[in-house]
Design an enzyme around this catalytic site. Structure first.
Site, PDB file in Angstrom:
ATOM      1  N   LYS A   1      22.350  -1.484  18.395  1.00  0.00           N
ATOM      2  CA  LYS A   1      23.275  -2.604  18.164  1.00  0.00           C
ATOM      3  C   LYS A   1      22.815  -3.839  18.945  1.00  0.00           C
ATOM      4  O   LYS A   1      22.945  -4.950  18.516  1.00  0.00           O
ATOM      5  CB  LYS A   1      24.688  -2.202  18.594  1.00  0.00           C
ATOM      6  CG  LYS A   1      25.262  -1.058  17.787  1.00  0.00           C
ATOM      7  CD  LYS A   1      26.617  -1.424  17.184  1.00  0.00           C
ATOM      8  CE  LYS A   1      27.041  -0.512  16.056  1.00  0.00           C
ATOM      9  NZ  LYS A   1      26.412   0.775  15.935  1.00  0.00           N
TER      10      LYS A   1
ATOM     11  N   MET B   1      -3.401  -2.528   6.354  1.00  0.00           N
ATOM     12  CA  MET B   1      -4.293  -1.741   5.489  1.00  0.00           C
ATOM     13  C   MET B   1      -4.376  -0.296   5.968  1.00  0.00           C
ATOM     14  O   MET B   1      -3.770   0.081   6.961  1.00  0.00           O
ATOM     15  CB  MET B   1      -5.674  -2.371   5.465  1.00  0.00           C
ATOM     16  CG  MET B   1      -5.764  -3.561   4.557  1.00  0.00           C
ATOM     17  SD  MET B   1      -7.463  -4.175   4.482  1.00  0.00           S
ATOM     18  CE  MET B   1      -7.349  -5.249   3.057  1.00  0.00           C
TER      19      MET B   1
ATOM     20  N   ARG C   1      -9.831  -7.421   8.065  1.00  0.00           N
ATOM     21  CA  ARG C   1     -11.196  -6.875   7.989  1.00  0.00           C
ATOM     22  C   ARG C   1     -12.238  -7.790   8.624  1.00  0.00           C
ATOM     23  O   ARG C   1     -13.366  -7.367   8.866  1.00  0.00           O
ATOM     24  CB  ARG C   1     -11.574  -6.624   6.522  1.00  0.00           C
ATOM     25  CG  ARG C   1     -10.918  -5.413   5.937  1.00  0.00           C
ATOM     26  CD  ARG C   1     -11.890  -4.513   5.187  1.00  0.00           C
ATOM     27  NE  ARG C   1     -12.584  -5.157   4.109  1.00  0.00           N
ATOM     28  CZ  ARG C   1     -12.321  -4.953   2.808  1.00  0.00           C
ATOM     29  NH1 ARG C   1     -11.363  -4.122   2.446  1.00  0.00           N
ATOM     30  NH2 ARG C   1     -13.027  -5.558   1.872  1.00  0.00           N
TER      31      ARG C   1
ATOM     32  N   ARG D   1      15.534 -11.484  12.988  1.00  0.00           N
ATOM     33  CA  ARG D   1      15.218 -10.929  11.663  1.00  0.00           C
ATOM     34  C   ARG D   1      14.555  -9.566  11.770  1.00  0.00           C
ATOM     35  O   ARG D   1      13.979  -9.235  12.806  1.00  0.00           O
ATOM     36  CB  ARG D   1      14.213 -11.845  10.952  1.00  0.00           C
ATOM     37  CG  ARG D   1      14.810 -13.109  10.430  1.00  0.00           C
ATOM     38  CD  ARG D   1      13.722 -13.998   9.858  1.00  0.00           C
ATOM     39  NE  ARG D   1      14.333 -15.190   9.294  1.00  0.00           N
ATOM     40  CZ  ARG D   1      13.664 -16.296   9.003  1.00  0.00           C
ATOM     41  NH1 ARG D   1      12.365 -16.362   9.228  1.00  0.00           N
ATOM     42  NH2 ARG D   1      14.288 -17.322   8.483  1.00  0.00           N
TER      43      ARG D   1
ATOM     44  N   ILE E   1     -12.517   0.383   8.505  1.00  0.00           N
ATOM     45  CA  ILE E   1     -11.392   0.046   9.401  1.00  0.00           C
ATOM     46  C   ILE E   1     -10.316   1.124   9.366  1.00  0.00           C
ATOM     47  O   ILE E   1      -9.445   1.165  10.227  1.00  0.00           O
ATOM     48  CB  ILE E   1     -10.762  -1.321   9.040  1.00  0.00           C
ATOM     49  CG1 ILE E   1     -10.127  -1.297   7.643  1.00  0.00           C
ATOM     50  CG2 ILE E   1     -11.778  -2.440   9.176  1.00  0.00           C
ATOM     51  CD1 ILE E   1      -9.185  -2.464   7.373  1.00  0.00           C
ATOM     52  N   ASP E   2     -10.352   2.016   8.360  1.00  0.00           N
ATOM     53  CA  ASP E   2      -9.230   2.934   8.136  1.00  0.00           C
ATOM     54  C   ASP E   2      -9.162   4.111   9.115  1.00  0.00           C
ATOM     55  O   ASP E   2      -8.122   4.765   9.237  1.00  0.00           O
ATOM     56  CB  ASP E   2      -9.291   3.522   6.711  1.00  0.00           C
ATOM     57  CG  ASP E   2      -9.191   2.454   5.643  1.00  0.00           C
ATOM     58  OD1 ASP E   2      -8.743   1.343   5.958  1.00  0.00           O
ATOM     59  OD2 ASP E   2      -9.561   2.732   4.491  1.00  0.00           O
TER      60      ASP E   2
HETATM   61  O1  F6P Z   1     -11.227   0.943   3.051  1.00  0.00           O
HETATM   62  C1  F6P Z   1     -10.983  -0.259   3.660  1.00  0.00           C
HETATM   63  C2  F6P Z   1      -9.895  -1.022   2.976  1.00  0.00           C
HETATM   64  O2  F6P Z   1      -9.697  -2.233   3.665  1.00  0.00           O
HETATM   65  C3  F6P Z   1      -8.582  -0.268   2.791  1.00  0.00           C
HETATM   66  O3  F6P Z   1      -7.797  -0.242   3.955  1.00  0.00           O
HETATM   67  C4  F6P Z   1      -7.978  -1.023   1.650  1.00  0.00           C
HETATM   68  O4  F6P Z   1      -7.098  -0.197   0.932  1.00  0.00           O
HETATM   69  C5  F6P Z   1      -9.156  -1.389   0.802  1.00  0.00           C
HETATM   70  O5  F6P Z   1     -10.275  -1.357   1.664  1.00  0.00           O
HETATM   71  C6  F6P Z   1      -9.084  -2.716   0.123  1.00  0.00           C
HETATM   72  O6  F6P Z   1     -10.244  -2.887  -0.637  1.00  0.00           O
HETATM   73  P1  F6P Z   1     -10.695  -4.214  -1.373  1.00  0.00           P
HETATM   74  O7  F6P Z   1     -11.161  -5.206  -0.340  1.00  0.00           O
HETATM   75  O8  F6P Z   1     -11.810  -3.780  -2.258  1.00  0.00           O
HETATM   76  O9  F6P Z   1      -9.490  -4.728  -2.101  1.00  0.00           O
END
Ligand code: F6P
Length: 325
Positions: free
Chosen positions: A215, A173, A258, A166, A130-131
């Site tokens: 503002k 992630m 995810r 707020r 996903i990154d």
């Molecule tokens: O690499 C995908 C990812 O979802 C990252 O964005 C995140 O830092 C990491 O995996 C989290 O991993 P885990 O599910 O092992 O905690």
């Protein structure tokens, strides 16, 4: 190199929506071209333990729209060791598997590269994370779905932000990459994004408080990339101390980002790159990741794909800055 007959398929690292579509594509393209696909369960763990199953087309029926991975996944420390790789190779030899298609992110493709360097194995990577932090492909499998999930969540959070006037810090992630944060901020009409790629500029919070809050704007959404030290909680704390006149809340989206059914974009990306993986094997390519750049299939050496400096389009800062006035 031995003639390739059996191709192992595994998913590794964090699951990503579209991994199943990729498993389906590799399996079916393999069968169409006379190979025997073999599903490997639990990523490299399953490779070392011989958790194999020969797949026919029915094994991947009805999975294109499912999130997660039917092959399961794991982050394997043991595979990184010499002993781990030796065990994996032994299992492959025993089962007669000559090539591997590895669907995963940076760590998983690094594992594939090291394995292929040490043993006579053809490793083909598919960008499954996903990154979106893999070099040489415009997008990774799962990234678009996650961005849409974040957008849906933030649209809802905005209702509360506006009603209660707020500031919300929403943490998303991305590990060390800000693609999710920056682009989802644009998609949500957020007021700012705090991303690792911008750490060299002046204090991002100070800049945002100075320019980002007009503002007339009494509510704000700031998307923050996850970080052990400087995540959403850190910035919320600072605002509470430095600008006590604001009502601040934090929302950490976590693993809901995810899951879920992949978007059309991710299903098509997974299907095209899955077919591309088998084409790569037929062409005699080795140790490459299959990506899509400018709508064309590309083969990127694994050593390139895992580079830590995937270019971040700095013009996106301007888009967000100008549209959030
Ligand atoms: O690499 C995908 C990812 O979802 C990252 O964005 C995140 O830092 C990491 O995996 C989290 O991993 P885990 O599910 O092992 O905690």
């Amino acid at each position: 190199m031995a003639k390739i007959h059996k191709i192992g398929i595994l998913t590794s690292g964090g699951d990503a929506p579209g991994m199943n579509a990729a498993i389906r594509a590799v399996t079916r393209a393999a069968i169409c071209n006379g190979f025997q696909p073999v599903g490997i369960y639990r990523g490299y763990e399953g490779l070392m333990n011989g958790e194999f199953k020969e797949f026919s087309t029915e094994n991947v029926s009805g999975i294109i729209g499912l999130g997660g991975t039917i092959l399961k996944t794991a982050r394997s420390k043991e595979f990184m060791t010499e002993e781990g790789k030796a065990r994996a190779y032994e299992q492959m030899q025993k089962a007669g598997i000559q090539a591997l298609v590895v669907i995963g992110g940076n760590g998983s493709l690094t594992g594939a590269m090291d394995f292929a360097r040490e043993y006579d194995v053809c490793c083909i990577g598919l960008p499954g994370t996903i990154d979106n932090d893999l070099y040489g492909t415009d997008s990774t499998i799962g990234y678009d779905t996650t961005m849409n999930t974040i957008m849906e969540c933030v649209d809802r959070i905005r209702d509360t932000a506006q009603s209660h006037e707020r500031i919300f810090f929403v943490e998303v992630m991305g590990r060390d990459a800000g693609f999710l944060a920056q682009n989802s901020a644009i998609a949500c009409g957020a007021e700012a994004a705090i991303v690792p790629e911008d750490m060299t500029r002046a204090d991002q919070l100070a800049r945002f408080m100075e320019h980002g809050i007009r503002k007339s704007k009494r509510s704000c959404i700031v998307i923050v990339s996850e970080s052990p030290k400087c995540g959403a909680l850190y910035y919320a704390d600072r605002v509470r101390k430095e600008f006590p006149q604001f009502d601040v809340r934090v929302s950490i989206l976590g693993h809901l980002q995810r899951g879920g059914s992949p978007t059309a974009h991710d299903r098509i990306l997974a299907s095209r790159t899955g077919v591309g993986a088998i084409e790569a094997i037929i062409q005699g390519q080795r140790n490459v990741m299959v990506g899509i750049r400018n709508n064309e299939i590309v083969y990127v050496p694994l050593s390139e794909a895992i580079r830590q400096d995937k270019p971040f389009d700095k013009k996106l800062f301007k888009v967000l800055d100008e549209l959030s006035i």
